[in-house]
Design a protein around this motif. Sequence first.
Motif, PDB file in Angstrom:
ATOM      1  N   UNK A   1      33.849  59.877  38.954  1.00 12.57           N
ATOM      2  CA  UNK A   1      34.205  58.715  38.066  1.00 12.57           C
ATOM      3  C   UNK A   1      35.496  58.839  37.736  1.00 12.57           C
ATOM      4  N   UNK A   2      36.398  57.700  37.854  1.00 22.45           N
ATOM      5  CA  UNK A   2      37.766  57.691  37.095  1.00 22.45           C
ATOM      6  C   UNK A   2      37.748  56.617  36.029  1.00 22.45           C
ATOM      7  N   UNK A   3      38.294  56.913  35.118  1.00 23.78           N
ATOM      8  CA  UNK A   3      38.296  56.200  33.970  1.00 23.78           C
ATOM      9  C   UNK A   3      39.982  55.769  33.806  1.00 23.78           C
ATOM     10  N   UNK A   4      40.240  54.413  33.550  1.00 22.36           N
ATOM     11  CA  UNK A   4      41.419  53.866  33.326  1.00 22.36           C
ATOM     12  C   UNK A   4      41.627  53.147  31.986  1.00 22.36           C
ATOM     13  N   UNK A   5      42.470  53.604  31.274  1.00 23.58           N
ATOM     14  CA  UNK A   5      43.082  52.883  30.194  1.00 23.58           C
ATOM     15  C   UNK A   5      44.322  52.072  30.219  1.00 23.58           C
ATOM     16  N   UNK A   6      44.373  50.969  29.890  1.00 24.05           N
ATOM     17  CA  UNK A   6      45.622  50.143  30.163  1.00 24.05           C
ATOM     18  C   UNK A   6      46.055  50.023  28.553  1.00 24.05           C
ATOM     19  N   UNK A  19      56.173  46.587  28.580  1.00 25.97           N
ATOM     20  CA  UNK A  19      55.821  47.828  29.421  1.00 25.97           C
ATOM     21  C   UNK A  19      54.403  48.016  29.452  1.00 25.97           C
ATOM     22  N   UNK A  20      53.798  47.686  30.632  1.00 28.82           N
ATOM     23  CA  UNK A  20      52.250  47.850  30.865  1.00 28.82           C
ATOM     24  C   UNK A  20      52.260  49.447  31.116  1.00 28.82           C
ATOM     25  N   UNK A  21      51.102  50.279  30.765  1.00 28.02           N
ATOM     26  CA  UNK A  21      50.871  51.520  31.214  1.00 28.02           C
ATOM     27  C   UNK A  21      49.107  51.346  31.402  1.00 28.02           C
ATOM     28  N   UNK A  22      48.889  52.280  32.592  1.00 27.85           N
ATOM     29  CA  UNK A  22      47.547  52.317  33.139  1.00 27.85           C
ATOM     30  C   UNK A  22      47.545  54.145  33.139  1.00 27.85           C
TER      31      UNK A  22
END
Length: 119
Positions: A1-6, A19-22
Amino acid sequence: QVQLVESGGGLVQAGGSLRLSCAASGSIFSINTMAWYRQAPGKERELVAAISSGGSTHYAHAAEGRFIISRDNAKNTLYLQMNSLQPEDTAMYFCLVIEGSSLYENDYWGQGTQVTVST
């Protein structure tokens, strides 16, 4: 599994920048294409920009010349620099990460970060 935090969304006046980050973490074999999508209320989710593992980029017409997509492969992080923001850019922004190998691919979506542009 991969977790993404924006992160990086917020309220900004027209003409401003965000500026967005992920950031991706977890069981990552190899991250291929990464992309930003957005969805405004009552509208379908649409592609904003995408970037390949080699750095090739593609922009939607609405993003060309104003937004810049980039990635830091060492940090497994995707960015979207948004300049000259307009009220029509108001939407929930989602990152998409395509992870896998030559044998499989998995799509992972971030939870979304709200961008609101005021007049």
